[in-house]
Design a protein around this motif. Structure first.
Motif, PDB file in Angstrom:
ATOM      1  N   LYS A 172      13.203  32.713 -80.940  1.00 17.33           N
ATOM      2  CA  LYS A 172      14.171  31.620 -81.075  1.00 17.33           C
ATOM      3  C   LYS A 172      15.115  31.623 -79.900  1.00 17.33           C
ATOM      4  CE  LYS A 172      14.182  30.996 -86.027  1.00 17.33           C
ATOM      5  NZ  LYS A 172      15.011  30.657 -87.163  1.00 17.33           N
ATOM      6  N   GLY A 173      15.361  30.431 -79.381  1.00 12.45           N
ATOM      7  CA  GLY A 173      16.248  30.263 -78.234  1.00 12.45           C
ATOM      8  C   GLY A 173      15.442  29.958 -76.993  1.00 12.45           C
ATOM      9  N   PRO A 174      15.836  28.922 -76.243  1.00 14.59           N
ATOM     10  CA  PRO A 174      15.048  28.520 -75.074  1.00 14.59           C
ATOM     11  C   PRO A 174      14.959  29.590 -73.998  1.00 14.59           C
ATOM     12  CG  PRO A 174      17.124  27.305 -75.174  1.00 14.59           C
ATOM     13  CD  PRO A 174      17.005  28.062 -76.454  1.00 14.59           C
ATOM     14  N   GLY A 175      15.999  30.389 -73.814  1.00 13.51           N
ATOM     15  CA  GLY A 175      15.952  31.462 -72.827  1.00 13.51           C
ATOM     16  C   GLY A 175      14.954  32.534 -73.213  1.00 13.51           C
ATOM     17  N   ARG A 176      14.917  32.874 -74.487  1.00 14.37           N
ATOM     18  CA  ARG A 176      13.959  33.881 -74.971  1.00 14.37           C
ATOM     19  C   ARG A 176      12.524  33.366 -74.889  1.00 14.37           C
ATOM     20  NH1 ARG A 176      18.109  34.814 -79.230  1.00 14.37           N
ATOM     21  NH2 ARG A 176      19.196  36.698 -78.565  1.00 14.37           N
ATOM     22  N   VAL A 177      12.342  32.064 -75.174  1.00 20.75           N
ATOM     23  CA  VAL A 177      11.003  31.478 -75.059  1.00 20.75           C
ATOM     24  C   VAL A 177      10.502  31.626 -73.622  1.00 20.75           C
ATOM     25  CG1 VAL A 177       9.696  29.314 -75.102  1.00 20.75           C
ATOM     26  CG2 VAL A 177      11.246  29.868 -76.991  1.00 20.75           C
ATOM     27  N   CYS A 178      11.336  31.266 -72.664  1.00 19.98           N
ATOM     28  CA  CYS A 178      10.934  31.367 -71.256  1.00 19.98           C
ATOM     29  C   CYS A 178      10.645  32.804 -70.853  1.00 19.98           C
ATOM     30  CB  CYS A 178      12.009  30.756 -70.353  1.00 19.98           C
ATOM     31  SG  CYS A 178      12.016  28.957 -70.397  1.00 19.98           S
TER      32      CYS A 178
END
Length: 186
Positions: A110-116
């Motif tokens: 969860k979270g766009p930074g973690r996805v990247c």
């Protein structure tokens, strides 16, 4: 089956909903990683004060004005990348942010930074065409045979205000964040 450009050429809010349950695929060091998209956010045009294009066409926001299917990747807080895919028609700045995924090993990211970070998506992809890309692309999920609006009811899509854009006033409250619960994907 890889998702075509036509999929992204639709209204952004519709694309954000339709991306739920799809795969995001990444070729990394000879391995293919496929994660199920579980959360997205829509950013729709120059009037949307949460959209980076609200300040006009700048060096940073230029990609948002391109043809649908291009990657818009940027750095926040000087340390986290965020990954969006451009939507709608060329010249109209809109995109969908990938906020959450379910990994093949069952981890929910969860979270766009973690996805990247998890999918090794970084600045190198900014401005890249994702259609026909061999390193980063989207695929239909065969589990959802209709690949469209009719699958929403079975996924029980939820929506709410976008996260981290309080500066955008009333635009921050737009219910353009969409998600499905992990337990619905079992």
């Amino acid at each position: 089956m890889k998702i075509s450009r036509a999929f992204f050429q639709k209204p952004t809010v519709e694309v954000a909903k339709n991306m739920l349950g799809k795969f995001i695929a990444r070729e990394w060091r000879g391995k293919k990683i496929k994660a199920v998209i579980t959360e997205t956010e829509a950013y729709v045009g120059q009037n949307d004060l949460a959209c980076h294009a609200s300040r006009g066409r700048t060096k940073r926001s230029e990609v948002l004005f391109w043809e649908a299917g291009y990657a818009y990747v940027y750095l926040i807080y000087g340390m986290h990348y965020c990954f969006n895919v451009v939507t709608e028609k060329e010249g109209y700045p809109a995109a969908v942010l990938i906020r959450g995924v379910l990994m093949p090993d069952g981890r929910e990211i969860k979270g766009p930074g973690r996805v990247c970070k998890t999918l090794y998506i970084y600045k190198k992809f900014h401005g890249r065409d994702l259609i026909g890309n061999k390193e980063l692309w989207f695929e239909n999920n065969p589990r959802f045979k209709n690949h469209g609006v009719s699958e929403f009811k079975s996924l029980k899509v939820q929506n709410g205000p976008r996260i981290g854009v309080e500066y955008a006033g009333k635009w921050a409250k737009k219910p353009w964040r969409f998600w499905i619960e992990r337990n619905l994907l079992k």
